[in-house]
Design a protein around this motif. Structure first.
Motif, PDB file in Angstrom:
ATOM      1  N   ASP A 175      -8.905  -0.029  -2.942  1.00 35.08           N
ATOM      2  CA  ASP A 175      -9.986   0.967  -3.002  1.00 35.08           C
ATOM      3  C   ASP A 175      -9.514   2.274  -2.372  1.00 35.08           C
ATOM      4  N   ASP A 176     -10.450   3.217  -2.207  1.00 40.80           N
ATOM      5  CA  ASP A 176     -10.086   4.552  -1.729  1.00 40.80           C
ATOM      6  C   ASP A 176      -9.535   4.553  -0.308  1.00 40.80           C
ATOM      7  N   VAL A 177      -9.890   3.556   0.487  1.00 39.37           N
ATOM      8  CA  VAL A 177      -9.417   3.513   1.877  1.00 39.37           C
ATOM      9  C   VAL A 177      -8.268   2.516   2.059  1.00 39.37           C
TER      10      VAL A 177
ATOM     11  N   GLN B  81       0.794  -1.228   0.000  1.00 37.67           N
ATOM     12  CA  GLN B  81       0.000   0.000   0.000  1.00 37.67           C
ATOM     13  C   GLN B  81       0.827   1.278   0.000  1.00 37.67           C
TER      14      GLN B  81
END
Length: 898
Positions: A598-600, A477
């Motif tokens: 995803d966005d988070v 990430q």
């Protein structure tokens, strides 16, 4: 036969209080029978701690007997004179006990002492004083004086002094190396000694002597009786493991077989740690779970204990005892509430008299199984520093812009057509390429690397921080940089449209791809005209418009000229690649996953990352630059150059793979890296070739950095690349080694003395190796974590196709291509689920037959079952399960009925 627990035995020894009255000598001790549990007698010498958790009385006698010989205690039971253990002595003791019970005879006051002197002789520095000596002048060494604190028995050997270590290293009675503790069994460890093909085996906690994984240690080789005792322990443990394995095998066997005990021989070199040269023992933070009592099958509740137990996630780290007064009060009120929480701990002290280290509670990370908590936990476990850079570090930047005089000192390439090719998300661009056609029809090819050393002064705070981190860490990430982002992404990054400082390497290629003359090196100023992604370059190689991926901004040059350069570079890269293979290079690529987030930051999809021609184009020129620089610095500084080598693989491991594949009709020549690569390339089926390459990788060792002045020149080579000299030069933004190599190369060009001595380069190499391996472990753990989180969110059972890559008597290894999983599948796991009756191993045919229960039937009847035969390279279905309640998460595979 009655057994006793030596862990309890250890605690009992520590609880022994010095008696006010003189006690009689324990005779059972002399027979090897006393366990110190509730013993009412004194003991002339303590029984050394025995690592076997449970030992029978008969086994204890034998071990104690050998311990006495080792410690210089004479055992008269083995002599011709009557004494301990002899028939005459035992009869005499029996008659004495009978008379005492009848009250018909009393022992004289001097009787027991005289009997002891006749039966046991221990080495002493001074003569034992006569019994005629007045009592007040006597000094009984067995019993401390009044008010004297009893000395605790040492569980570990005290470390040797620095003088003793230096003396031992000089005369080769002691050896230095890095300790590597097994990830499967923390009682087994190994020390790699430079110049030796065989590791030194360190068996048991006592011989590890408080050293942790990756510590640089001093080792003493075991010899004589000490070696024989250690070998006996290992062989005994191996026999126990063999028995357990046979029991598990009999559990799954359809046709029951009585297995013979395999005769084992122990030929490894045994050693013991006697000192630690360098360690992160007191600086490293560990992740785990805290317990009020020692976590085990049947925990012993000790309400009076002053400590709580910390169990690290990493099994290579021992239990740590934390004082109750420094743990959170919430834990003491409700210890169970912490059973699913990850906490951190540091070791503060580890005395030779303590089996476990004492530690300090340092904080709580959070709930087990949660993505942020587990991500932080894997960083802590790997010792990765991810905090923001301090003001001191940031303020130590030597310059924040290019000074005007640099334009006069450096070769100005700002008008050259130079561009970078990187992953689409990359922000730290440390390499770029150029391809300039010369009037004579030849080509000048340039590799341009960001000049980080211009901004980072030697031994400055920012340089020291870079040394500590040693590498950037690429997680799923995010990226944890080695250098501050102002350097990584701005000052040093070779961004398009701005002047940047570089260190450049040039070659002259003729149109056929032959290199003319020697490479040229120089410090330069460049201005990249475009930031391309691998996808952009791949479109050009596939005769597509690069703008189909995304709009490319090309500054100061034409797109068609950039595309022409890419095609010419690709042509040369293919020639270089083939030439490397012809010279013996080997392709080694392990499975790497890509993830969509995803966005988070939660994973939504993944797949195996495949290298394409654009990746290989860049790879070839980076390899060429690294080899050229390695040749340059090592010839100029033969004693103080920082290089990178790849040792040959474990011969035994490759032999096993060879035998296995040849039985399947796949010849494998392991004579050299070249013959091995040619054998693998000859496998026509792409999937089968992929599986075979994975099998060979398991026998490979990791590449490592080293100092030329501390290694034999015969060990300089790089096995996979099949080159005599190699280093890392092309990524100074993310690797500290490359920064050092830049400084060495700069000094070479200026014809200066080496900026580093041999010992400093050796220390830097060790640090870079430690952090490189830790970074790799963190990246692998991050990939595993995100895969587990992704799979845990999928609905319903996860059943995927797998390919078998090894067959055993009760299991088989598979690769799941969809998720890049390599794991072993056990038949007994399906038996535990009630799906399988058993299996039949057919080693001659290299097959395993699994007998499945028919659906809806519970009878364990072979005639009423479904037989499945599995063999190498078969495709079958497996069930994937994930347990997020454990840290790190556990992924497991189960066989599925045909």
């Amino acid at each position: 036969m009655k057994t006793f627990d030596f862990n309890d035995f250890e605690q009992e020894v520590d609880k022994i209080q010095i008696p006010k009255k003189k006690k009689k000598i324990c005779r059972d001790f002399q027979n090897g029978e006393c366990t110190f549990r509730n013993c009412r007698f004194t003991h002339p010498s303590p029984i050394p701690f025995l690592q076997d958790a449970y030992v029978t009385n008969e086994e204890a006698k034998e071990i104690v007997k050998k311990s006495k010989v080792l410690n210089g205690i004479v055992d008269h039971a083995s002599t011709d004179n009557p004494g301990i253990g002899s028939k005459e002595s035992n009869e005499k003791k029996d008659r004495s006990r009978d008379r005492s019970k009848d009250g018909s005879s009393q022992e004289s006051q001097d009787g027991p002492k005289e009997e002891l002197r006749q039966e046991v002789s221990t080495p002493r520095k001074k003569e034992r004083k006569s019994n005629d000596t007045p009592k007040k002048n006597r000094n009984n060494s067995d019993t401390p004086r009044k008010n004297e604190t009893p000395r605790k028995r040492e569980f570990y050997e005290p470390y040797l002094t620095k003088e003793k270590v230096q003396e031992g290293l000089l005369n080769r009675s002691l050896l230095e190396g890095v300790l590597r503790i097994s990830k499967k069994n923390r009682y087994d460890a190994y020390v790699k000694i430079d110049g030796s093909d065989n590791d030194i085996f360190i068996h048991g906690l006592k011989n590890q002597n408080r050293a942790l994984n990756d510590d640089v240690v001093i080792v003493r080789l075991l010899e004589g009786l000490e070696l024989e005792i250690e070998k006996e322990k290992v062989l005994k443990k191996q026999l126990e493991n063999q028995k357990k394995s046979q029991d598990r095998q009999q559990k799954v066997d359809i046709y029951k077989i009585d297995y013979d005990e395999e005769v084992m021989d122990e030929t490894r070199t045994f050693g013991s740690v006697v000192a630690i040269v360098s360690s992160e023992l007191y600086s490293q933070t560990h992740v785990g779970v805290m317990y009020l009592n020692k976590p085990q099958k049947d925990p012993v509740v000790d309400e009076d204990s002053k400590f709580v137990w910390f169990k690290p996630n990493d099994i290579r780290i021992p239990f740590i005892l934390i004082p109750k007064q420094i743990v959170p009060s919430e834990f003491l009120k409700d210890p169970n509430s912490f059973s699913d929480k990850l906490v951190t701990c540091k070791i503060k002290h580890w005395s030779p008299t303590n089996q476990y280290p004492a530690g300090e509670y340092t904080g709580i990370l959070g709930q087990i199984g949660e993505l942020p908590t587990e991500s932080e936990a894997l960083l802590v476990s790997a010792g990765v520093t991810w905090e923001l850079f301090s003001d001191t570090v940031l303020d130590s930047l030597s310059v924040s812009e290019i000074k005007k005089e640099e334009y006069e000192k450096r070769e100005n390439l700002t008008k050259y057509r130079i561009f970078s090719i990187d992953p689409p998300t990359a922000r730290d661009l440390d390499d770029a390429l150029s391809c300039k056609e010369l009037p004579d029809g030849n080509y000048e090819i340039g590799v341009h690397i960001a000049d980080v050393s211009y901004f980072v002064d030697k031994n400055s705070p920012i340089d020291q921080e870079a040394y500590h981190r040693a590498t950037s860490v690429y997680l799923t990430q995010k990226v944890i940089p080695m250098l501050p982002r102002v350097l990584c992404e701005e000052l040093c990054s070779l961004n398009a449209g701005v002047d940047r400082l570089a260190f450049s390497v040039f070659w002259i290629f003729d149109p056929e791809g032959n290199i003319i003359g020697e490479p040229r090196f120089n410090r330069t100023i460049i201005n990249s005209c475009a930031k391309l992604s691998y996808q952009h370059a791949q479109c050009v190689l596939e005769n597509q418009d690069m703008n189909t991926v995304s709009k490319v901004e090309i500054i100061g040059h034409e797109q068609k000229d950039v595309e022409k350069d890419i095609l010419q570079l690709y042509k040369f890269s293919k020639i270089l690649r083939q030439r490397r293979y012809d010279n013996g290079a080997l392709t080694l690529n392990s499975i790497k996953l890509w993830f969509d987030l995803d966005d988070v930051g939660n994973p939504t999809d993944c797949g195996i990352y495949h290298l394409k021609d654009a990746n290989r184009l860049i790879e070839e020129f980076m390899l060429l630059a690294n080899m050229a620089v390695a040749q340059k610095i090592s010839s100029y500084y033969p004693e103080s150059s920082l290089l990178r080598r790849h040792p040959p693989p474990l011969e035994k491991a490759l032999e096993q793979v060879k035998d296995q594949l040849e039985k399947e009709g796949i010849p494998l020549d392991i004579t050299s890296s070249q013959s091995l690569n040619e054998s693998l390339n000859a496998i026509s089926d792409p999937t089968m070739q992929f599986i075979c390459r994975l099998m060979t990788i398991k026998g490979m060792k990791r590449a490592n950095y080293f100092c030329t002045g501390t290694s034999d020149i015969a060990q300089f080579s790089h096995y996979a690349l099949s080159v005599p000299l190699y280093t890392h030069f092309t990524s100074p933004i993310r690797r500290y080694c490359d920064l050092i190599v830049h400084r060495l190369l700069d000094s070479c060009l200026k014809e200066l003395e080496c900026p580093y001595d041999t010992s400093t380069i050796d220390r830097i190499a060790t640090q870079c190796n430690l952090r490189k391996n830790a970074s790799k472990d963190a990246q692998d753990a991050s990939q595993h974590l995100y895969l587990c989180v992704l799979l845990s969110k999928l609905k319903g059972p996860i059943i995927e196709e797998a390919i078998i890559c090894q067959i055993s008597s009760r299991s088989f290894d598979v690769v799941v291509p969809r998720y890049g999983i390599e794991q072993r599948v056990y038949v007994e796991d399906s038996m535990d689920l009630g799906q399988v009756i058993g299996c039949e191993s057919q080693p001659e045919q290299r097959k395993l037959s699994i007998y499945w229960k028919k659906q809806g039937e519970n009878a364990d009847n072979i005639s009423n079952s479904v037989k499945q035969v599995v063999k190498m390279f078969d495709r079958l279905s497996v069930l994937i399960t994930v347990d997020m309640s454990r840290s790190p998460p556990v992924l497991k595979l189960f066989a599925q009925p045909p």
